[in-house]
Write a protein that holds these residues in place. Structure first.
Motif, PDB file in Angstrom:
ATOM      1  N   ASN A  50      34.052 -27.058 -34.925  1.00  0.00           N
ATOM      2  CA  ASN A  50      32.996 -27.515 -34.017  1.00  0.00           C
ATOM      3  C   ASN A  50      33.396 -27.361 -32.555  1.00  0.00           C
ATOM      4  OD1 ASN A  50      30.538 -29.023 -35.441  1.00  0.00           O
ATOM      5  ND2 ASN A  50      32.365 -29.357 -36.685  1.00  0.00           N
ATOM      6  N   ASP A  51      34.710 -27.448 -32.271  1.00  0.00           N
ATOM      7  CA  ASP A  51      35.169 -27.214 -30.895  1.00  0.00           C
ATOM      8  C   ASP A  51      35.076 -25.742 -30.527  1.00  0.00           C
ATOM      9  OD1 ASP A  51      35.703 -29.869 -30.538  1.00  0.00           O
ATOM     10  OD2 ASP A  51      37.834 -29.716 -31.045  1.00  0.00           O
ATOM     11  N   ARG A  52      35.298 -24.886 -31.487  1.00  0.00           N
ATOM     12  CA  ARG A  52      35.312 -23.440 -31.231  1.00  0.00           C
ATOM     13  C   ARG A  52      33.898 -22.858 -31.182  1.00  0.00           C
ATOM     14  NH1 ARG A  52      39.011 -19.289 -32.485  1.00  0.00           N
ATOM     15  NH2 ARG A  52      38.231 -17.358 -31.570  1.00  0.00           N
ATOM     16  N   PHE A  53      33.002 -23.376 -32.026  1.00  0.00           N
ATOM     17  CA  PHE A  53      31.668 -22.782 -32.166  1.00  0.00           C
ATOM     18  C   PHE A  53      30.574 -23.813 -31.899  1.00  0.00           C
ATOM     19  CE2 PHE A  53      34.326 -20.200 -34.990  1.00  0.00           C
ATOM     20  CZ  PHE A  53      33.950 -18.911 -34.638  1.00  0.00           C
ATOM     21  N   ASN A  54      29.432 -23.272 -31.515  1.00  0.00           N
ATOM     22  CA  ASN A  54      28.182 -24.031 -31.543  1.00  0.00           C
ATOM     23  C   ASN A  54      27.546 -23.747 -32.901  1.00  0.00           C
ATOM     24  OD1 ASN A  54      25.822 -25.415 -30.911  1.00  0.00           O
ATOM     25  ND2 ASN A  54      24.892 -23.608 -29.985  1.00  0.00           N
ATOM     26  N   ILE A  55      27.648 -24.678 -33.829  1.00  0.00           N
ATOM     27  CA  ILE A  55      27.253 -24.427 -35.217  1.00  0.00           C
ATOM     28  C   ILE A  55      25.788 -24.795 -35.422  1.00  0.00           C
ATOM     29  CG2 ILE A  55      27.765 -24.896 -37.640  1.00  0.00           C
ATOM     30  CD1 ILE A  55      30.572 -25.652 -36.855  1.00  0.00           C
ATOM     31  N   VAL A  56      25.018 -23.856 -35.979  1.00  0.00           N
ATOM     32  CA  VAL A  56      23.619 -24.104 -36.336  1.00  0.00           C
ATOM     33  C   VAL A  56      23.458 -23.856 -37.833  1.00  0.00           C
ATOM     34  CG1 VAL A  56      22.635 -23.595 -34.081  1.00  0.00           C
ATOM     35  CG2 VAL A  56      23.011 -21.733 -35.676  1.00  0.00           C
ATOM     36  N   TYR A  57      22.581 -24.647 -38.459  1.00  0.00           N
ATOM     37  CA  TYR A  57      22.443 -24.601 -39.909  1.00  0.00           C
ATOM     38  C   TYR A  57      21.036 -24.141 -40.292  1.00  0.00           C
ATOM     39  CZ  TYR A  57      26.744 -27.329 -39.896  1.00  0.00           C
ATOM     40  OH  TYR A  57      28.038 -27.747 -39.701  1.00  0.00           O
ATOM     41  N   TYR A  58      20.980 -23.285 -41.308  1.00  0.00           N
ATOM     42  CA  TYR A  58      19.721 -22.821 -41.876  1.00  0.00           C
ATOM     43  C   TYR A  58      19.807 -22.909 -43.396  1.00  0.00           C
ATOM     44  CZ  TYR A  58      18.603 -20.665 -37.341  1.00  0.00           C
ATOM     45  OH  TYR A  58      18.335 -20.439 -36.021  1.00  0.00           O
ATOM     46  N   THR A  59      18.650 -23.072 -44.025  1.00  0.00           N
ATOM     47  CA  THR A  59      18.545 -22.881 -45.471  1.00  0.00           C
ATOM     48  C   THR A  59      17.552 -21.755 -45.718  1.00  0.00           C
ATOM     49  OG1 THR A  59      16.787 -24.541 -45.655  1.00  0.00           O
ATOM     50  CG2 THR A  59      19.061 -25.289 -46.018  1.00  0.00           C
ATOM     51  N   PHE A  60      17.709 -21.071 -46.806  1.00  0.00           N
ATOM     52  CA  PHE A  60      16.781 -19.980 -47.115  1.00  0.00           C
ATOM     53  C   PHE A  60      16.504 -19.931 -48.603  1.00  0.00           C
ATOM     54  CE2 PHE A  60      20.988 -18.091 -47.493  1.00  0.00           C
ATOM     55  CZ  PHE A  60      20.895 -17.309 -48.626  1.00  0.00           C
ATOM     56  N   SER A  61      15.328 -19.469 -48.916  1.00  0.00           N
ATOM     57  CA  SER A  61      14.903 -19.164 -50.288  1.00  0.00           C
ATOM     58  C   SER A  61      13.899 -18.036 -50.139  1.00  0.00           C
ATOM     59  CB  SER A  61      14.315 -20.401 -50.968  1.00  0.00           C
ATOM     60  OG  SER A  61      13.335 -21.006 -50.151  1.00  0.00           O
ATOM     61  N   ASP A  62      12.616 -18.333 -50.310  1.00  0.00           N
ATOM     62  CA  ASP A  62      11.610 -17.322 -49.975  1.00  0.00           C
ATOM     63  C   ASP A  62      11.354 -17.285 -48.470  1.00  0.00           C
ATOM     64  OD1 ASP A  62      10.554 -19.880 -50.144  1.00  0.00           O
ATOM     65  OD2 ASP A  62       8.540 -19.172 -50.585  1.00  0.00           O
ATOM     66  N   LYS A  63      11.716 -18.386 -47.766  1.00  0.00           N
ATOM     67  CA  LYS A  63      11.562 -18.463 -46.314  1.00  0.00           C
ATOM     68  C   LYS A  63      12.845 -18.985 -45.692  1.00  0.00           C
ATOM     69  CE  LYS A  63       6.585 -19.455 -46.541  1.00  0.00           C
ATOM     70  NZ  LYS A  63       5.538 -20.460 -46.240  1.00  0.00           N
ATOM     71  N   LEU A  64      13.049 -18.640 -44.425  1.00  0.00           N
ATOM     72  CA  LEU A  64      14.192 -19.149 -43.662  1.00  0.00           C
ATOM     73  C   LEU A  64      13.751 -20.392 -42.901  1.00  0.00           C
ATOM     74  CD1 LEU A  64      17.166 -18.531 -42.706  1.00  0.00           C
ATOM     75  CD2 LEU A  64      16.103 -17.456 -40.708  1.00  0.00           C
ATOM     76  N   LYS A  65      14.536 -21.479 -43.018  1.00  0.00           N
ATOM     77  CA  LYS A  65      14.194 -22.731 -42.338  1.00  0.00           C
ATOM     78  C   LYS A  65      15.402 -23.245 -41.566  1.00  0.00           C
ATOM     79  CE  LYS A  65      10.668 -24.197 -45.658  1.00  0.00           C
ATOM     80  NZ  LYS A  65      10.198 -25.290 -46.547  1.00  0.00           N
ATOM     81  N   ASP A  66      15.153 -23.706 -40.341  1.00  0.00           N
ATOM     82  CA  ASP A  66      16.237 -24.275 -39.529  1.00  0.00           C
ATOM     83  C   ASP A  66      16.416 -25.734 -39.915  1.00  0.00           C
ATOM     84  OD1 ASP A  66      13.796 -24.993 -38.528  1.00  0.00           O
ATOM     85  OD2 ASP A  66      14.402 -24.910 -36.432  1.00  0.00           O
ATOM     86  N   SER A  67      16.901 -25.935 -41.107  1.00  0.00           N
ATOM     87  CA  SER A  67      17.067 -27.268 -41.674  1.00  0.00           C
ATOM     88  C   SER A  67      18.274 -27.259 -42.591  1.00  0.00           C
ATOM     89  CB  SER A  67      15.807 -27.659 -42.458  1.00  0.00           C
ATOM     90  OG  SER A  67      16.051 -28.755 -43.299  1.00  0.00           O
ATOM     91  N   ILE A  68      18.830 -28.438 -42.838  1.00  0.00           N
ATOM     92  CA  ILE A  68      19.974 -28.534 -43.736  1.00  0.00           C
ATOM     93  C   ILE A  68      19.621 -29.425 -44.930  1.00  0.00           C
ATOM     94  CG2 ILE A  68      21.070 -30.537 -42.683  1.00  0.00           C
ATOM     95  CD1 ILE A  68      23.743 -28.982 -42.984  1.00  0.00           C
ATOM     96  N   SER A  69      18.334 -29.545 -45.210  1.00  0.00           N
ATOM     97  CA  SER A  69      17.866 -30.320 -46.356  1.00  0.00           C
ATOM     98  C   SER A  69      18.048 -29.487 -47.624  1.00  0.00           C
ATOM     99  CB  SER A  69      16.391 -30.688 -46.167  1.00  0.00           C
ATOM    100  OG  SER A  69      15.898 -31.350 -47.300  1.00  0.00           O
ATOM    101  N   LEU A  70      19.024 -29.859 -48.431  1.00  0.00           N
ATOM    102  CA  LEU A  70      19.376 -29.089 -49.629  1.00  0.00           C
ATOM    103  C   LEU A  70      18.769 -29.747 -50.861  1.00  0.00           C
ATOM    104  CD1 LEU A  70      23.123 -28.367 -48.797  1.00  0.00           C
ATOM    105  CD2 LEU A  70      21.184 -26.816 -48.562  1.00  0.00           C
ATOM    106  N   THR A  71      17.801 -29.053 -51.470  1.00  0.00           N
ATOM    107  CA  THR A  71      17.142 -29.563 -52.676  1.00  0.00           C
ATOM    108  C   THR A  71      17.384 -28.676 -53.887  1.00  0.00           C
ATOM    109  OG1 THR A  71      15.124 -28.390 -52.019  1.00  0.00           O
ATOM    110  CG2 THR A  71      15.332 -30.697 -51.334  1.00  0.00           C
ATOM    111  N   PHE A  72      17.672 -27.399 -53.646  1.00  0.00           N
ATOM    112  CA  PHE A  72      17.949 -26.422 -54.702  1.00  0.00           C
ATOM    113  C   PHE A  72      16.827 -26.396 -55.751  1.00  0.00           C
ATOM    114  CE2 PHE A  72      22.138 -28.045 -53.277  1.00  0.00           C
ATOM    115  CZ  PHE A  72      22.585 -26.889 -52.649  1.00  0.00           C
TER     116      PHE A  72
END
Length: 676
Positions: A103-125
């Protein structure tokens, strides 16, 4: 600072000093001890005032550190859960979030994807489709101007979309796949693919192509069957070996009953197989007893003819026959007649159309004989100029004869038509208006006319083939244009009366598809009504369970998404609250989860992606190694950047405060010394 500004500041110093000395030294009657102090105050206040009037600008440099971005893209499809790796993925995601060095080295951003790409970290699988290619393409566009390596946590199994391994060579960012799932090949037989038409015609043969695959080294034999209910309609023994790992079976089934016929393809699994879900596949075919026949009449050869034929026949329930105007055909065999750029040779065609009251679609262009066309019919006329003009399309959002959506006409190339005024002499419903250059007009480019039970459409321009090609450039497919054109053909080929409430639904859906039902609701004048409150009531025929869901207004339709429904037979009723209007129908959802067809991670493709993007492949148990790699890679360094701002002196509020303070001190000193 400019030379002119410096000279003005010097002049301000001279002026302020001159006035201060003149007032307090030259004209002073009593030269007290504090007279020079007062002169100094007057000089400073005058100089400050003049400085504000000159308003010089100063450059201000701000230095800051910009860290590289680390994109963490997580596969949120149900195949992760089916492979029992969902908790492992959550764990590695949590460790990345808590790693202080990362986290000190990078600006970390999280995405989830399936049929669409979403800027979210809500993992439902729980997503039933995966399009890795689309996710990578969108991430590449988002971070195309920055340094942003992509840490992709996935099993590499894609259910639809372009093959991502071949498109990865153009990605600007390095991709580090973290492979989820088993990498060891396991003995397995499966139905790899089943190809079948969605529709068939009564008494015709229904072709079915099935591709069967095997992963193993021993020689085996098993049985492939197709069942309709409890009846076996086809059975064949299948042999596999180390050399023969696939079989293609082609079979034709009879289409003897109208309606949706459901089948199940079964490849008998081996006793040692772990995954038997991919050994069965349910499919359905809707058998219909009629076909929409379209007659396309043209006296010239033009690319539009091929585009029209392909677009109409993209729906298997329609066929197109192309003839010249002097060829004889019985119009009663066709539900729609398309007239392409009519001329005097079409005289008999128009006489037959009027006599038989047939629906037709007229397409005009530079080759159209408008002298003839203006005389042979009276619904529309074109000014005779013998000149041409290019017309850009503008979609009419208030079109109400049937359901249509804007497919991006603003980006479409112009059609070539006849220059001059076009007049409609009867009531009509415009679909597209003409735009000439940047000037929008109220003249129609495409319109529908319904009069005395006859439906007609008119397009005032040639070049439909360019529109279909543009749709391919925009979407990598022809679906949107073909659907738009197909709806127009469907409307013209039908003689059904208008209804204030119409519903649009398929007769059956596959379990992995998006399931949506649409409705269109009109006023008594058949104008689309956005004020309606629509509800849909669903009932499962097997369980008798029912639910009522509101339909949401979207553009010119009321929609409801039913993708969360389980497989089964359903009936539905759409109701307009406050109105005695309802529409009912039924549909089937076939059991199928494409995500459960995979047994192993697709290591080969993910390795190609890593190689093509100068990244590296890791596995779930190598999380420390991938973090170390990212921390030590010299390509991902923080960069010191300089931001230069030009600041106006008027923006510096302290200078105004200083001016007020100087004048205040001067006033009090003068008052104290009796100079006021």
């Amino acid at each position: 600072m400019q030379t002119q500004t410096i000279l003005l500041i010097i002049a301000a110093v001279v002026i302020a000093l001159t006035i201060a000395l003149f007032q307090y030294v030259y004209k002073a009657r009593n030269k007290k001890k504090n007279i020079l102090f007062l002169a100094l105050l007057r000089f400073l206040s005058l100089f400050t005032l003049l400085l504000l009037i000159i308003n010089p600008a100063f450059k201000q440099n701000t230095y800051y550190i910009e860290k590289p971005t680390l994109v963490v893209a997580i596969d949120n499809s149900s195949s992760i859960k089916y492979l029992n790796k969902d908790q492992n993925v959550k764990n590695i995601t949590s460790q990345i979030r808590k790693n202080e060095k990362l986290n000190d080295r990078f600006n970390i951003v999280y995405y989830t994807f399936s049929d669409k790409l979403k800027d979210s970290i809500s993992l439902t699988f729980d997503k039933t489709q995966t399009n890795i290619s689309k996710a990578l393409d969108e991430l590449d566009q988002i971070y195309k101007n920055t340094t942003a390596p992509i840490l992709m946590i996935t099993d590499g199994n894609q259910t639809y979309g372009k093959d991502y391994q071949f498109g990865s060579s153009k990605y600007k960012q390095s991709v580090y796949p973290v492979i989820v799932g088993d990498t060891i090949s396991i003995l397995d037989t499966k139905i790899e693919q089943l190809n079948v038409n969605r529709y068939a015609y009564l008494k015709n043969k229904l072709p079915v192509e099935t591709i069967l695959t095997y992963s193993g080294k021993e020689d085996i034999n098993t049985i492939f069957q197709i069942k309709s209910g409890t009846n076996i309609v086809f059975s064949q023994q299948v042999l596999f070996s180390e050399q023969k790992k696939s079989n293609i079976i082609n079979v034709t089934l009879p289409a003897n009953s109208v309606g949706v016929n459901q089948y199940m393809a079964i490849l008998t699994p081996l006793d040692t197989e772990k995954n038997t879900i991919n050994n069965t596949k349910t499919f359905a075919v809707e058998v219909i007893d009629q076909k929409t026949n379209v007659l396309l009449i043209s006296d010239i050869v033009h690319p539009d003819l091929g585009a029209i034929k392909k677009s109409i026949e993209s729906n298997e329930r329609r066929s197109v026959t192309i003839i010249k105007p002097n060829e004889k055909k019985d119009f009663n065999d066709y539900q729609l007649i398309v007239l392409y750029q009519p001329n005097t040779r079409y005289r008999q065609v128009y006489e037959d159309l009027n006599a038989q009251k047939k629906n037709h679609f007229t397409i005009t262009g530079p080759k159209t004989d408008w002298v003839f066309l203006n005389k042979i019919q009276n619904k529309y006329t074109q000014e005779i100029t013998r000149q041409t003009e290019h017309y850009l399309p503008k979609f009419n959002n208030n079109y109400g004869a049937f359901l249509l959506e804007d497919i991006g006409f603003n980006n479409y190339p112009p059609l070539l038509g006849t220059f001059g005024e076009t007049r409609l002499n009867t009531s009509h419903d415009p679909i597209l208006y003409k735009t000439i250059g940047n000037i929008e007009t109220d003249e129609v480019l495409l319109t529908t006319i319904e009069q005395n039970g006859i439906r007609e459409a008119v397009l005032f321009g040639e070049g439909l083939w360019r529109w279909r090609a543009q749709n391919y450039l925009d979407t990598q497919g022809f679906n949107e244009f073909d659907e738009f054109f197909g709806k127009l053909v469907q409307y013209l080929a039908s003689n059904k009366r208008k209804s204030r409430l119409n519903t649009i639904a398929e007769s059956f859906y596959y379990g992995n598809a998006n399931i949506a039902i649409k409705a269109e609701y009109f006023t008594k004048n058949y104008e689309f009504d956005r004020r309606g409150s629509l509800r849909i009531t669903l009932k499962n025929k097997e369980t008798e369970a029912s639910q009522t869901i509101p339909m949401l207004l979207k553009n010119n339709t009321y929609d409801v998404d039913l993708s969360n429904l389980k497989a089964g037979n359903y009936e539905y009723t759409v109701t307009v609250l406050g109105e005695n209007i309802t529409r009912s129908g039924d549909f089937k959802i076939l059991e199928y989860n494409v995500e459960q067809q995979f047994l192993n991670a697709d290591v080969t493709k993910l390795k190609h992606v890593a190689t093509n993007t100068k990244g590296k492949v890791y596995y779930l148990n190598q999380k420390d190694a991938v973090i170390k790699e990212l921390l030590e890679d010299k390509r991902y360094q923080a960069i010191q950047k300089n931001k230069e701002n030009v600041v106006s002196l008027l923006d510096w509020k302290y200078l105004l405060i200083l001016l007020i303070l100087l004048l205040t001190i001067e006033w009090f000193v003068r008052k104290y010394n009796g100079l006021i």
